[in-house]
Scaffold this motif. Structure first.
Motif, mmCIF file in Angstrom:
data_model
loop_
_atom_site.group_PDB
_atom_site.id
_atom_site.type_symbol
_atom_site.label_atom_id
_atom_site.label_comp_id
_atom_site.label_asym_id
_atom_site.label_seq_id
_atom_site.Cartn_x
_atom_site.Cartn_y
_atom_site.Cartn_z
ATOM 1 N N UNK A 1 1.688 -18.250 -6.961
ATOM 2 C CA UNK A 1 0.997 -18.268 -5.677
ATOM 3 C C UNK A 1 1.308 -16.984 -4.922
ATOM 4 N N UNK A 2 0.397 -16.590 -4.047
ATOM 5 C CA UNK A 2 0.615 -15.397 -3.248
ATOM 6 C C UNK A 2 -0.298 -15.400 -2.029
ATOM 7 N N UNK A 3 0.099 -14.630 -1.034
ATOM 8 C CA UNK A 3 -0.688 -14.444 0.182
ATOM 9 C C UNK A 3 -0.881 -12.946 0.378
ATOM 10 N N UNK A 4 -2.107 -12.540 0.685
ATOM 11 C CA UNK A 4 -2.398 -11.171 1.087
ATOM 12 C C UNK A 4 -2.955 -11.187 2.506
ATOM 13 N N UNK A 5 -2.457 -10.290 3.342
ATOM 14 C CA UNK A 5 -2.946 -10.190 4.711
ATOM 15 C C UNK A 5 -3.334 -8.749 5.000
ATOM 16 N N UNK A 6 -4.562 -8.562 5.496
ATOM 17 C CA UNK A 6 -5.049 -7.244 5.897
ATOM 18 C C UNK A 6 -5.052 -7.192 7.425
ATOM 19 N N UNK A 7 -4.134 -6.423 8.016
ATOM 20 C CA UNK A 7 -4.111 -6.345 9.475
ATOM 21 C C UNK A 7 -5.388 -5.723 10.029
ATOM 22 N N UNK B 1 0.840 -1.204 0.000
ATOM 23 C CA UNK B 1 0.000 0.000 0.000
ATOM 24 C C UNK B 1 0.874 1.253 0.000
ATOM 25 N N UNK B 2 0.443 2.265 -0.725
ATOM 26 C CA UNK B 2 1.200 3.515 -0.777
ATOM 27 C C UNK B 2 0.794 4.491 0.317
ATOM 28 N N UNK B 3 -0.364 4.281 0.933
ATOM 29 C CA UNK B 3 -0.807 5.098 2.056
ATOM 30 C C UNK B 3 -0.131 4.572 3.319
ATOM 31 N N UNK B 4 0.700 5.375 3.938
ATOM 32 C CA UNK B 4 1.472 4.923 5.093
ATOM 33 C C UNK B 4 0.583 4.515 6.263
ATOM 34 N N UNK B 5 -0.654 4.988 6.278
ATOM 35 C CA UNK B 5 -1.558 4.648 7.375
ATOM 36 C C UNK B 5 -2.270 3.316 7.154
ATOM 37 N N UNK B 6 -2.097 2.715 5.972
ATOM 38 C CA UNK B 6 -2.768 1.463 5.644
ATOM 39 C C UNK B 6 -1.744 0.369 5.376
ATOM 40 N N UNK B 7 -2.201 -0.882 5.458
ATOM 41 C CA UNK B 7 -1.323 -2.012 5.200
ATOM 42 C C UNK B 7 -2.035 -3.053 4.342
ATOM 43 N N UNK B 8 -1.380 -3.445 3.264
ATOM 44 C CA UNK B 8 -1.838 -4.542 2.423
ATOM 45 C C UNK B 8 -0.613 -5.436 2.243
ATOM 46 N N UNK B 9 -0.467 -6.406 3.131
ATOM 47 C CA UNK B 9 0.755 -7.184 3.225
ATOM 48 C C UNK B 9 0.718 -8.347 2.245
ATOM 49 N N UNK B 10 1.773 -8.530 1.480
ATOM 50 C CA UNK B 10 1.801 -9.520 0.411
ATOM 51 C C UNK B 10 3.092 -10.331 0.461
ATOM 52 N N UNK B 11 2.973 -11.591 0.108
ATOM 53 C CA UNK B 11 4.133 -12.418 -0.191
ATOM 54 C C UNK B 11 3.825 -13.188 -1.460
ATOM 55 N N UNK B 12 4.729 -13.135 -2.423
ATOM 56 C CA UNK B 12 4.575 -13.905 -3.654
ATOM 57 C C UNK B 12 5.574 -15.049 -3.655
ATOM 58 N N UNK B 13 5.242 -16.086 -4.415
ATOM 59 C CA UNK B 13 6.084 -17.270 -4.514
ATOM 60 C C UNK B 13 6.438 -17.802 -3.122
ATOM 61 N N UNK B 14 5.381 -18.016 -2.333
ATOM 62 C CA UNK B 14 5.588 -18.484 -0.966
ATOM 63 C C UNK B 14 6.214 -19.872 -0.924
ATOM 64 N N UNK B 15 6.194 -20.588 -2.052
ATOM 65 C CA UNK B 15 6.810 -21.913 -2.079
ATOM 66 C C UNK B 15 8.282 -21.850 -1.700
ATOM 67 N N UNK B 16 8.905 -20.708 -1.898
ATOM 68 C CA UNK B 16 10.333 -20.573 -1.610
ATOM 69 C C UNK B 16 10.629 -20.594 -0.111
ATOM 70 N N UNK B 17 9.662 -20.158 0.691
ATOM 71 C CA UNK B 17 9.920 -20.012 2.128
ATOM 72 C C UNK B 17 8.963 -20.821 2.995
ATOM 73 N N UNK B 18 7.967 -21.478 2.401
ATOM 74 C CA UNK B 18 6.962 -22.188 3.189
ATOM 75 C C UNK B 18 6.715 -23.591 2.657
ATOM 76 N N UNK B 19 7.221 -24.607 3.334
ATOM 77 C CA UNK B 19 6.924 -25.986 2.918
ATOM 78 C C UNK B 19 5.434 -26.296 2.929
#
Length: 278
Positions: A94-100, A47-65
């Motif tokens: 693959x990807x994960x999005x997390x909204x705090x 997210x470009x708004x510093x007050x907001x969060x849109x947390x993403x991880x792509x290609x999670x296969x690299x770090x998550x069995x």
């Protein structure tokens, strides 16, 4: 896995909700793994708004069995065979999005095929899992039924550091509310978006993307957000064959049966309790 009526609905609307796909134990394992990925700093705020969060991880296969093994689950293969004409099918992305909680930013309207430019977007699908209950209040997925038939113009999204957005007729949009472990599957042509999360609990979605190996590929060179070419060759790590004669439950791509890995990670052996010293 699917009835003829469900398949017909998917073809008509461009998406289909399956409220009960993963078991409670599988969802608990996903949440525990997501907590580990957060703690280790693998998610990035787009997210470009510093007050907001849109947390993403792509290609999670690299770090998550665990998330790597999910695409080889038999239920996933059955679902894909029903929707992609029996295959062959490989994992595309693959990807994960997390909204705090209270600060979760939306993801604006877009069609996935704007990013990937596949020749036939009906031959590629996203499989989006609600890791937590997903509802209107915490920004669940929204779709416009039938809008997958048209390719919409896109422009850079100022609310994100790399996304693009389009403008479908939002008056026809419908939210897809799901319990934890529910899934919505959609074609690459389906416009979709998520809303804000203003609730007191976080909300995450895990998306696996798949394409028909013969009809869902393109010769175009894809670049990541840093301008680096991405290799989408089927049968490589991150792009396992999941349906068809080349499918090996990940043995060829990872050197380990991913179905067995999933069982081991979701159903770990209980720890032995040492007896009290005399």
């Amino acid at each position: 896995m699917l009835t003829e009526a469900q398949i017909a609905q998917f073809r008509r609307d461009g998406f289909l909700a399956i409220p009960h796909f993963w078991t409670a134990e599988e969802v608990a394992a996903m949440r525990e793994e997501l907590d580990r990925l957060k703690a280790e700093g693998h998610l990035r705020n787009v997210a470009t708004d510093a007050a907001k969060q849109n947390l993403q991880i792509t290609q999670s296969f690299r770090v998550s069995p665990l998330f790597r093994a999910a695409s080889s689950h038999p239920r996933v293969a059955e679902l894909l065979a029903d929707l992609l004409e029996g295959g062959p099918v490989f994992q595309y992305f693959d990807q994960i999005f997390l909204k705090p909680a209270r600060s979760g930013a939306p993801t604006n309207w877009h069609q996935d095929n704007h990013y990937f430019q596949l020749p036939d977007p009906s031959m590629a699908v996203g499989v989006w899992t609600a890791v937590h209950p997903a509802n209107v209040a915490n920004g669940t997925m929204r779709f416009v039924p039938g809008a997958h038939q048209a390719t919409l113009p896109h422009r850079r999204d100022p609310d994100s550091d790399h996304h693009y957005r389009c403008d479908p007729d939002e008056s026809a949009a419908v939210p897809v509310e799901l319990p934890a472990g529910g899934v919505v599957v959609f074609t690459y042509g389906a416009p979709h978006a998520t809303g804000r999360n203003d609730t007191d609990a976080e909300r995450a979605g895990f998306a696996m993307h798949f394409a028909h190996t013969e009809r869902g590929r393109t010769a175009a060179v894809h670049l990541d957000r840093n301008g680096v070419p991405v290799d989408y060759t089927p049968g490589t790590p991150g792009r396992p064959h999941v349906v068809g004669p080349e499918a090996s439950a990940g043995m060829r791509e990872y050197g380990e049966d991913q179905r067995a890995a999933w069982q081991r990670l979701v159903h770990p052996r209980p720890r032995l309790v040492e007896p009290d010293a005399p």
